[in-house]
Design a protein around this motif. Structure first.
Motif, PDB file in Angstrom:
ATOM      1  N   THR A  73       0.836  -1.195   0.000  1.00  0.00           N
ATOM      2  CA  THR A  73       0.000   0.000   0.000  1.00  0.00           C
ATOM      3  C   THR A  73       0.875   1.252   0.000  1.00  0.00           C
ATOM      4  O   THR A  73       2.026   1.210   0.419  1.00  0.00           O
ATOM      5  CB  THR A  73      -0.954   0.024   1.208  1.00  0.00           C
ATOM      6  OG1 THR A  73      -0.196   0.222   2.421  1.00  0.00           O
ATOM      7  CG2 THR A  73      -1.747  -1.279   1.311  1.00  0.00           C
ATOM      8  N   GLY A  74       0.312   2.345  -0.481  1.00  0.00           N
ATOM      9  CA  GLY A  74       1.130   3.545  -0.645  1.00  0.00           C
ATOM     10  C   GLY A  74       2.264   3.285  -1.615  1.00  0.00           C
ATOM     11  O   GLY A  74       3.373   3.797  -1.460  1.00  0.00           O
ATOM     12  N   GLY A 107       2.726   4.046  -4.825  1.00  0.00           N
ATOM     13  CA  GLY A 107       2.970   4.894  -5.971  1.00  0.00           C
ATOM     14  C   GLY A 107       4.270   5.672  -5.926  1.00  0.00           C
ATOM     15  O   GLY A 107       4.766   6.129  -6.959  1.00  0.00           O
ATOM     16  N   ARG A 108       4.821   5.839  -4.736  1.00  0.00           N
ATOM     17  CA  ARG A 108       6.035   6.669  -4.594  1.00  0.00           C
ATOM     18  C   ARG A 108       6.720   6.323  -3.269  1.00  0.00           C
ATOM     19  O   ARG A 108       6.223   5.527  -2.483  1.00  0.00           O
ATOM     20  CB  ARG A 108       5.661   8.145  -4.624  1.00  0.00           C
ATOM     21  CG  ARG A 108       4.590   8.524  -3.593  1.00  0.00           C
ATOM     22  CD  ARG A 108       4.225  10.002  -3.664  1.00  0.00           C
ATOM     23  NE  ARG A 108       3.711  10.396  -4.957  1.00  0.00           N
ATOM     24  CZ  ARG A 108       2.419  10.244  -5.323  1.00  0.00           C
ATOM     25  NH1 ARG A 108       1.553   9.698  -4.497  1.00  0.00           N
ATOM     26  NH2 ARG A 108       2.012  10.638  -6.516  1.00  0.00           N
ATOM     27  N   GLY A 166       7.088   2.896  -0.604  1.00  0.00           N
ATOM     28  CA  GLY A 166       6.283   1.869  -1.251  1.00  0.00           C
ATOM     29  C   GLY A 166       6.844   1.471  -2.598  1.00  0.00           C
ATOM     30  O   GLY A 166       6.961   0.276  -2.923  1.00  0.00           O
ATOM     31  N   ARG A 167       7.197   2.464  -3.396  1.00  0.00           N
ATOM     32  CA  ARG A 167       7.773   2.176  -4.710  1.00  0.00           C
ATOM     33  C   ARG A 167       9.122   1.475  -4.544  1.00  0.00           C
ATOM     34  O   ARG A 167       9.439   0.536  -5.300  1.00  0.00           O
ATOM     35  CB  ARG A 167       7.945   3.462  -5.508  1.00  0.00           C
ATOM     36  CG  ARG A 167       8.417   3.245  -6.940  1.00  0.00           C
ATOM     37  CD  ARG A 167       8.793   4.554  -7.607  1.00  0.00           C
ATOM     38  NE  ARG A 167       9.192   4.358  -8.989  1.00  0.00           N
ATOM     39  CZ  ARG A 167      10.357   3.832  -9.371  1.00  0.00           C
ATOM     40  NH1 ARG A 167      11.233   3.457  -8.451  1.00  0.00           N
ATOM     41  NH2 ARG A 167      10.645   3.693 -10.660  1.00  0.00           N
ATOM     42  N   LEU A 209       1.254  -2.720  -6.579  1.00  0.00           N
ATOM     43  CA  LEU A 209       1.380  -1.415  -5.938  1.00  0.00           C
ATOM     44  C   LEU A 209       0.002  -0.791  -5.843  1.00  0.00           C
ATOM     45  O   LEU A 209      -0.630  -0.493  -6.865  1.00  0.00           O
ATOM     46  CB  LEU A 209       2.311  -0.508  -6.757  1.00  0.00           C
ATOM     47  CG  LEU A 209       3.742  -0.995  -6.982  1.00  0.00           C
ATOM     48  CD1 LEU A 209       4.489  -0.023  -7.873  1.00  0.00           C
ATOM     49  CD2 LEU A 209       4.462  -1.179  -5.661  1.00  0.00           C
ATOM     50  N   ASP A 215      -2.370   2.346  -4.380  1.00  0.00           N
ATOM     51  CA  ASP A 215      -2.230   3.723  -3.923  1.00  0.00           C
ATOM     52  C   ASP A 215      -3.545   4.453  -4.150  1.00  0.00           C
ATOM     53  O   ASP A 215      -4.255   4.175  -5.127  1.00  0.00           O
ATOM     54  CB  ASP A 215      -1.102   4.419  -4.692  1.00  0.00           C
ATOM     55  CG  ASP A 215      -0.537   5.624  -3.952  1.00  0.00           C
ATOM     56  OD1 ASP A 215       0.618   5.550  -3.521  1.00  0.00           O
ATOM     57  OD2 ASP A 215      -1.255   6.627  -3.806  1.00  0.00           O
ATOM     58  N   ASP A 249      -3.719   7.303  -5.130  1.00  0.00           N
ATOM     59  CA  ASP A 249      -3.435   7.946  -6.408  1.00  0.00           C
ATOM     60  C   ASP A 249      -3.168   6.842  -7.427  1.00  0.00           C
ATOM     61  O   ASP A 249      -2.033   6.387  -7.598  1.00  0.00           O
ATOM     62  CB  ASP A 249      -2.221   8.870  -6.269  1.00  0.00           C
ATOM     63  CG  ASP A 249      -1.909   9.654  -7.536  1.00  0.00           C
ATOM     64  OD1 ASP A 249      -2.433   9.300  -8.603  1.00  0.00           O
ATOM     65  OD2 ASP A 249      -1.120  10.617  -7.447  1.00  0.00           O
ATOM     66  N   ALA A 289       0.370   4.924  -8.976  1.00  0.00           N
ATOM     67  CA  ALA A 289       0.628   3.491  -8.841  1.00  0.00           C
ATOM     68  C   ALA A 289       0.870   2.858 -10.203  1.00  0.00           C
ATOM     69  O   ALA A 289       1.792   2.044 -10.371  1.00  0.00           O
ATOM     70  CB  ALA A 289      -0.549   2.816  -8.138  1.00  0.00           C
ATOM     71  N   ASP A 291      -8.004   3.081  -1.748  1.00  0.00           N
ATOM     72  CA  ASP A 291      -7.970   3.851  -0.501  1.00  0.00           C
ATOM     73  C   ASP A 291      -8.012   2.854   0.643  1.00  0.00           C
ATOM     74  O   ASP A 291      -9.003   2.138   0.817  1.00  0.00           O
ATOM     75  CB  ASP A 291      -9.176   4.796  -0.445  1.00  0.00           C
ATOM     76  CG  ASP A 291      -9.232   5.630   0.829  1.00  0.00           C
ATOM     77  OD1 ASP A 291      -8.400   5.404   1.738  1.00  0.00           O
ATOM     78  OD2 ASP A 291     -10.115   6.498   0.940  1.00  0.00           O
ATOM     79  N   ALA A 305       1.014   2.616   3.424  1.00  0.00           N
ATOM     80  CA  ALA A 305       0.249   3.845   3.200  1.00  0.00           C
ATOM     81  C   ALA A 305       0.067   4.607   4.508  1.00  0.00           C
ATOM     82  O   ALA A 305      -0.217   4.014   5.552  1.00  0.00           O
ATOM     83  CB  ALA A 305      -1.110   3.524   2.593  1.00  0.00           C
TER      84      ALA A 305
END
Length: 252
Positions: free
Chosen positions: A15-16, A18-19, A22-23, A38, A40, A42, A46, A66, A94
């Motif tokens: 989770t989280g 996208g960047r 997490g990425r 991934l 996210d 957003d 992701a 979410d 996240a």
């Protein structure tokens, strides 16, 4: 089995994703042969991160999700489990961070509630949704991302990360019968590009002055901690929070 092949064929949900951490977690696990999802809030971020990691040779997908929405989380988890036959690794990464690391009276109730929904209930929702897909799978592991702020508790952010430590113990007890280990990482000040751009120089100097190890924390420090906790090397470790802080906020 060679270290870099241990996660070959495993399925990881981050989770989280996208960047940030997490990425980075997704990059490390996909490089070791795992299929990584991934997730996210957003979705575009992701998907973009997934495309970049796939282009680099990984097997990665990005989804919008979410973590505070239990219906959405369950739907995504069920889809991942159906498509890949189960789930081996969940990283509850996240969270709401710096902007919420302020006094309760400054934030107001709406923002306090949102922090708890994402940072605390998000961990509960995702862990419960993943449990069925992880049950009985060799090496199944959940890693929650707490914070060194959990040891200071100066704000709702710190309180939420203290709750993550508590949830880690509770879920470790509850999920042990299913063969699922649950641990957490509490990062200290990690000098990502975002932190460098946003953190006042005086605050960075203050934290570094309280560390025992006099070097800046790096993203790789947290990635290496994650790789340990989801590996067979940590097969006798559960319910623990691993502080990766350079010795900041130590206690006995």
């Amino acid at each position: 089995m060679p270290e870099h092949d241990e996660h070959q064929g495993k399925v990881a949900f981050i989770t989280g994703g996208g960047r940030g951490f997490g990425r980075a977690f997704g990059a490390a696990l996909s490089a070791r042969g795992a299929h990584v999802v991934l997730a996210d809030i957003d979705g575009a971020a992701a998907e973009a991160a997934a495309a970049e990691l796939t282009a680099a040779g990984g097997s990665v997908t990005g989804v919008a999700c979410d973590v505070a929405d239990e219906v959405a989380v369950e739907a995504v988890m069920d889809e991942v489990a159906a498509r890949h036959g189960g789930l081996d690794i969940l990283v509850n990464n996240a969270g709401l961070h710096a902007a919420y690391n302020r006094p309760f009276t400054e934030l107001g109730l709406a923002k306090v509630r949102r922090v708890l929904d994402v940072n605390v209930m998000g961990v509960v929702i995702c862990s419960l949704a993943a449990q069925r897909a992880m049950r009985g799978r060799t090496g199944a592991a959940i890693v929650n991302i707490s914070s060194s702020a959990a040891y200071a508790n100066r704000s709702i952010y710190g309180v939420s990360k203290l709750a993550v430590r508590g949830l880690t113990v509770s879920f470790a007890r509850e999920f042990a019968a299913d063969g699922i280990r649950v641990n957490a990482i509490a990062p200290g000040l990690i000098f990502t590009d975002t932190v460098r751009a946003q953190l006042p120089e005086a605050e960075a100097k203050r934290v570094l002055g309280e560390q025992i190890l006099q070097r800046e924390g790096e993203e790789r420090d947290i990635v290496e901690a994650l790789l340990y906790l989801v590996s067979s090397k940590a097969s006798f470790v559960t319910g623990e929070t691993l502080r990766v802080t350079g010795g900041f906020a130590l206690s006995v």
